[in-house]
Design a protein around this motif. Structure first.
Motif, mmCIF file in Angstrom:
data_model
loop_
_atom_site.group_PDB
_atom_site.id
_atom_site.type_symbol
_atom_site.label_atom_id
_atom_site.label_comp_id
_atom_site.label_asym_id
_atom_site.label_seq_id
_atom_site.Cartn_x
_atom_site.Cartn_y
_atom_site.Cartn_z
ATOM 1 N N ARG A 167 0.726 -1.148 -0.097
ATOM 2 C CA ARG A 167 -0.114 0.098 0.050
ATOM 3 C C ARG A 167 0.892 1.107 -0.137
ATOM 4 O O ARG A 167 0.530 2.171 -0.816
ATOM 5 N N ASP A 474 -7.902 2.107 -1.313
ATOM 6 C CA ASP A 474 -8.204 1.008 -0.498
ATOM 7 C C ASP A 474 -8.641 0.021 -1.321
ATOM 8 O O ASP A 474 -8.076 -1.227 -1.222
ATOM 9 N N THR A 477 -5.773 -1.049 -3.504
ATOM 10 C CA THR A 477 -4.894 -1.923 -2.866
ATOM 11 C C THR A 477 -5.549 -3.368 -2.628
ATOM 12 O O THR A 477 -4.734 -4.348 -2.661
ATOM 13 N N VAL A 489 -6.665 -3.701 4.580
ATOM 14 C CA VAL A 489 -5.765 -2.706 3.782
ATOM 15 C C VAL A 489 -5.654 -1.356 4.470
ATOM 16 O O VAL A 489 -5.124 -0.450 4.094
#
Length: 499
Positions: A167, A474, A477, A489
């Protein structure tokens, strides 16, 4: 007293014993040679190096001790012997526990089995762990505990740590991607007098000094477009957004968005940009590679795939990212699943077919266009795994987009779907201030106080035609790492407090 309390009490006794010996259990700074991975890289027999980390294994051999030190980058073995450090330091090591943080200076040597090891010359206790770590480094098994105590999850679950490292890389490389293409990263307000740029329930707050009711932003869009008016032709922002709505596998009340706007571009150009960005990130993370047979080397790889795995490492889903990604019109896709005559039916007939034949739950309060959207979400979006750009949506769904020149009931937009979820919407932006006011009024209904007059004032000074898109970091990811829940995440997802 339960087992954990007994262990905690024992560690506190060791803490007092350390202090009785004049050892401070919570030390000051220590300067290692580098991370443990860097120490291993610099390892050379006879060299003196410093390492710091947590004790993850301790083998007491009487007059000698072998310990494993670990940090996020790896592990290294350390060795102590009475002849080298004296009996007092050996006794001190019996007061250490798994999870304690220590720093050592030692001489590099290889054991008989060839294990790189530091023979300790000097030692410092950096932090005494007063609570035991989970299950001998096998990781937290309780999913909720992983979210509530993320620090333990990161310490003990390599997979979790890798997800968050990815991330971090996604955010860093996204910024580099846009900067290399001439986009400027900007910042816009989180506290706003009107929550605009999306249809969502905001969080509200109050500023005492100004006596002003404010909202946490639900989107940065309206401020970014003002920058287009101001002459910034390529802008992007990575923003924290807040929506006072439900929580699910794909939704968290606080989330990270990337939004980008490009003067004189259109939705098709923005679709190309999104496609390029995601493939760039997938390639960078090395998760877009799929092994294939090769006549010369068995290690060669074919690009264009993301493989999602379960907890046992079994591949459960393969997503094909090979370009170009297909594009299809919203109405055409709906006709394929709901019937070629769907848009010729009356409103009541559509509602009845959706509920009875298509088995889609339709609430009585839904507007006609929302009925179609529910059919789209259940029968198209949730079933689409490989990337698909859905284009030319009904104007009611996207009030900030430019209407289509050939059919004014549609807008020039795309919605990128991958793995059963919307990943990115993008538009040819509406820059007509009069039409924009009309569309916002239609959306607001009787709540005209929610119209952002400052935004409309900016548009009246002339905004260039532009393309724009938003992408949830988010969800992106999740896509690129195979995480099944948005909570996997987000480092600290919102949870209901324990009672």
């Amino acid at each position: 007293m339960d087992e954990e309390n007994e262990l905690t009490a024992l560690r506190r006794k060791k803490l007092e014993a350390l202090r009785a010996k004049g050892i401070e259990p919570f030390g000051s700074g220590f300067e290692p040679t580098g991370s443990i991975a860097e120490v291993r890289e610099k390892f050379k027999e006879g060299e003196i190096l410093c390492a710091a980390g947590r004790i993850t294994a301790h083998r007491d051999m009487g007059k000698s001790h072998f310990l494993d030190l670990r940090d996020a980058t790896g592990r290294i073995q350390i060795y102590l012997h009475t002849k080298e450090v004296g009996p007092e330091l050996i006794d001190l090591f019996r007061l250490l526990d798994m999870g304690d943080l220590i720093g050592v200076e030692g001489t590099c040597f290889l054991t008989k089995s060839g294990e790189p090891t530091l023979k300790v010359r000097a030692f410092r206790l950096l932090a005494k762990a007063l609570r035991p770590l989970p299950e001998k480094w096998h990781g937290l098994q309780d999913i909720e505990a992983r979210y509530r105590q993320r620090y333990l999850d990161l310490l003990t679950n390599d997979c979790s740590r890798v997800i968050f490292e990815k991330r971090i890389a996604i955010l860093r490389e996204t910024r580099r991607f846009f900067e290399e293409r001439g986009f400027l990263e900007v910042e816009t307000p989180i506290l706003q007098t009107i929550a605009g740029g999306a249809a969502a329930e905001p969080f509200s707050t109050h500023h005492k000094a100004l006596g002003l009711d404010l909202y946490l932003r639900i989107a940065p869009e309206l401020y970014l477009k003002r920058l287009l008016v101001g002459g910034f032709n390529k802008v992007f922002e990575v923003s924290r957004n807040f929506r006072n709505e439900g929580i699910s596998r794909k939704h968290n009340p606080e989330f990270t968005m990337l939004e980008a706007y490009w003067a004189y571009a259109d939705f098709e150009k923005m679709a190309n940009l999104v496609e390029e960005l995601i493939c760039f990130l997938a390639d960078f993370l090395c998760c877009s590679h799929r092994p294939v047979a090769d006549s010369r080397e068995n290690t060669s790889q074919e690009r264009g795939y993301i493989e999602h795995q379960d907890a046992e490492g079994k591949i459960v889903r393969t997503i094909n990212l090979e370009r170009p990604w297909p594009r299809a019109r919203y109405h055409d896709l709906v006709r394929e699943v709901a019937g070629k005559d769907w848009f010729e039916l009356s409103s009541e007939q559509r509602r009845e077919r959706a509920a009875r034949e298509l088995k889609v739950e339709i609430l009585p309060q839904l507007a006609d266009f929302e009925v179609t959207q529910h059919v789209f979400e259940k029968l198209i979006e949730e079933e689409t795994i490989d990337p698909l750009f859905v284009t030319h949506c009904p104007k009611e769904l996207v009030p900030l987009a430019r209407q289509n020149a050939e059919d004014n009931s549609l807008v020039d937009v795309f919605e990128l779907i991958i793995n059963g979820a919307e990943i990115a919407p993008g538009y040819s932006e509406l820059n007509d201030p009069l039409l924009q006011r009309q569309r916002l009024l239609e959306q607001a209904g009787e709540e005209t106080q929610k119209i952002d007059e400052e935004f409309l004032l900016a548009l009246e000074h002339g905004m260039p035609p532009a393309g724009g898109f938003g992408i949830g970091i988010d969800r992106l990811t999740m896509l690129l790492t195979g995480a099944e829940s948005i909570r996997d995440v987000i480092l600290f997802p919102l949870l209901r407090p324990k009672r």
